[in-house]
Scaffold this motif. Structure first.
Motif, PDB file in Angstrom:
ATOM      1  N   SER A 168      36.195  35.841  48.722  1.00  0.00           N
ATOM      2  CA  SER A 168      35.971  36.447  47.416  1.00  0.00           C
ATOM      3  C   SER A 168      34.572  37.022  47.270  1.00  0.00           C
ATOM      4  CB  SER A 168      36.224  35.421  46.310  1.00  0.00           C
ATOM      5  OG  SER A 168      35.339  34.323  46.437  1.00  0.00           O
ATOM      6  N   GLU A 169      33.628  36.545  48.084  1.00  0.00           N
ATOM      7  CA  GLU A 169      32.263  37.068  48.033  1.00  0.00           C
ATOM      8  C   GLU A 169      32.101  38.314  48.900  1.00  0.00           C
ATOM      9  OE1 GLU A 169      29.598  33.924  49.059  1.00  0.00           O
ATOM     10  OE2 GLU A 169      30.557  32.492  47.697  1.00  0.00           O
ATOM     11  N   THR A 173      35.875  43.090  47.470  1.00  0.00           N
ATOM     12  CA  THR A 173      36.016  43.560  46.101  1.00  0.00           C
ATOM     13  C   THR A 173      37.498  43.687  45.793  1.00  0.00           C
ATOM     14  OG1 THR A 173      33.945  44.784  46.245  1.00  0.00           O
ATOM     15  CG2 THR A 173      35.478  45.424  44.500  1.00  0.00           C
ATOM     16  N   ARG A 213      38.089  36.863  40.700  1.00  0.00           N
ATOM     17  CA  ARG A 213      38.299  38.260  40.308  1.00  0.00           C
ATOM     18  C   ARG A 213      37.573  38.580  38.995  1.00  0.00           C
ATOM     19  NH1 ARG A 213      42.843  42.163  40.389  1.00  0.00           N
ATOM     20  NH2 ARG A 213      43.955  40.783  41.806  1.00  0.00           N
ATOM     21  N   THR A 218      35.109  36.924  37.499  1.00  0.00           N
ATOM     22  CA  THR A 218      33.659  36.812  37.645  1.00  0.00           C
ATOM     23  C   THR A 218      33.077  38.109  38.182  1.00  0.00           C
ATOM     24  OG1 THR A 218      33.776  34.423  37.993  1.00  0.00           O
ATOM     25  CG2 THR A 218      31.791  35.546  38.779  1.00  0.00           C
ATOM     26  N   HIS A 219      33.750  38.681  39.179  1.00  0.00           N
ATOM     27  CA  HIS A 219      33.286  39.950  39.752  1.00  0.00           C
ATOM     28  C   HIS A 219      33.361  41.075  38.723  1.00  0.00           C
ATOM     29  CE1 HIS A 219      32.627  43.016  42.851  1.00  0.00           C
ATOM     30  NE2 HIS A 219      33.580  43.704  42.244  1.00  0.00           N
ATOM     31  N   GLU A 220      34.421  41.105  37.924  1.00  0.00           N
ATOM     32  CA  GLU A 220      34.624  42.202  36.990  1.00  0.00           C
ATOM     33  C   GLU A 220      33.726  42.111  35.756  1.00  0.00           C
ATOM     34  OE1 GLU A 220      38.719  42.666  35.953  1.00  0.00           O
ATOM     35  OE2 GLU A 220      39.383  42.797  38.035  1.00  0.00           O
ATOM     36  N   ALA A 224      29.215  40.121  37.134  1.00  0.00           N
ATOM     37  CA  ALA A 224      28.519  40.425  38.387  1.00  0.00           C
ATOM     38  C   ALA A 224      27.058  40.796  38.166  1.00  0.00           C
ATOM     39  CB  ALA A 224      29.236  41.559  39.118  1.00  0.00           C
ATOM     40  N   GLN A 254      31.879  31.072  39.637  1.00  0.00           N
ATOM     41  CA  GLN A 254      33.137  31.410  38.983  1.00  0.00           C
ATOM     42  C   GLN A 254      33.628  30.317  38.039  1.00  0.00           C
ATOM     43  OE1 GLN A 254      35.490  31.946  42.626  1.00  0.00           O
ATOM     44  NE2 GLN A 254      36.756  30.208  42.011  1.00  0.00           N
TER      45      GLN A 254
END
Length: 336
Positions: free
Chosen positions: A38-39, A42, A162, A164-166, A169, A267
């Motif tokens: 996940s790191e 994308t 997912r 956390t990235h969206e 970030a 996360q």
């Protein structure tokens, strides 16, 4: 007779070797290898070559370990990070060519069915109509049923990694508005599924996954060293307090809190928001943290339905790449 199952998740490759001769998956050895896909990936973009190399090495090591423990070739599957990648087939082909392992990706709805089966077997028939929540790195699975397998399942792109990235970030910790925006997204996508759960009125609700286990520990549940048979519960009210606690801290400081591991600290806030919103919308005041989940469900289906079931799952992977986002709701058709 020993059977092994290999779970390629967003953070680790996990292996369980179990005795299955007597009809129950009794673990004899577990192991994990750090992966942290996940790191490196994308959501919606290809798995990079470096990450594929690490994945191949981890699968090879897990396969050797399974053989050392006298288990048959692993029932190997990858979850949402690989499932949603445009180069999914290339990743699976690389693993097969270099390790001999037929790694497959399970549709989110199948993950939900299998996780429900694991929880049903652990909780027993006394729990009655059962609702299940499972937060992964890439998706949230929800299921409800009265029998061995669920009456309906939902798989939604609301995984902790997912989101956390969206949403988070660019800020650590995120702003209150970012947290509110995430909550609005979760509410919107969960609305129809939550209405179905409320309508069904489950007698028992369970939560599975490492995310829920860590949130349960943060909210006062017994630590893992006390063993799987200690009853662990998580309340909606306690989880709401935990959100404020997590949102006030950067990821490095969250890792110092009870239950929150360093690899999942970033996360943990998104996972808490998803968990709390799901419980609130579905009307679940409390959930039981269930130690059996997807891996145990795979072993149980293998025991109860035979090797042909897994062979069919593996063949489905030869029909082409999966959709980037899971199907939101499906009525389960397999019962027994």
């Amino acid at each position: 007779m020993r059977t092994s199952v290999m779970d390629v998740g967003s953070k680790t490759v996990r292996l369980v070797v179990a005795d299955t001769a007597d009809g129950a998956p009794l673990p004899v050895h577990t192991a994990k290898w750090p992966l942290r896909l996940s790191e490196q990936v994308t959501p919606g973009e290809p798995v990079p070559e470096e990450a594929v190399e690490r994945l191949v090495d981890a699968v090879a090591a897990a396969t050797r370990t399974a053989a050392q423990w006298g288990a048959s070739g692993p029932l190997a599957f990858a979850t949402a990070v690989v499932r949603g990648a445009p180069n999914r087939q290339e990743v699976l082909s690389a693993v097969r060519a270099r390790t001999g392992v037929d790694l497959c990706t399970l549709p989110g709805e199948v993950e939900a069915e299998l996780t429900f089966l694991g929880a049903r077997r652990w909780m027993g028939w006394r729990c009655g109509p059962l609702a299940l929540l499972d937060i992964g790195g890439g998706s949230l699975e929800v299921a409800f049923g009265r029998g061995r397998l669920p009456d309906f399942v939902a798989s939604l792109p609301l995984g902790a990694g997912r989101l956390t990235h969206e949403y988070f970030a660019d800020a650590d910790p995120p702003s209150p508005e970012q947290v509110r925006a995430l909550r609005r997204r979760v509410r919107h996508q969960l609305r129809d599924v939550a209405a179905r759960i409320r309508w069904e009125g489950p007698r028992t609700a369970v939560a599975t996954s490492r995310t829920f286990q860590q949130l349960g520990r943060l909210c006062g549940a017994a630590p893992g060293r006390h063993g799987p048979f200690v009853e662990r519960e998580l309340s909606c009210a306690d989880l709401r307090v935990a959100i404020d606690r997590l949102a006030a801290l950067p990821a490095a400081e969250r890792a110092r809190l009870p239950g929150i591991s360093a690899p999942r600290s970033a996360q943990s806030l998104a996972g808490a928001v998803v968990g709390h919103t799901a419980m609130k919308l579905t009307g679940l005041d409390t959930v039981t943290i269930c130690p059996w989940a997807l891996r145990e469900g795979v072993l149980l289906r293998h025991i109860e339905d035979g090797p042909s079931w897994w062979a069919e799952i593996t063949r489905l992977n030869e029909k082409g790449p999966a959709a980037a986002d899971p199907v939101p709701l499906r009525i389960a058709t397999a019962h027994g």
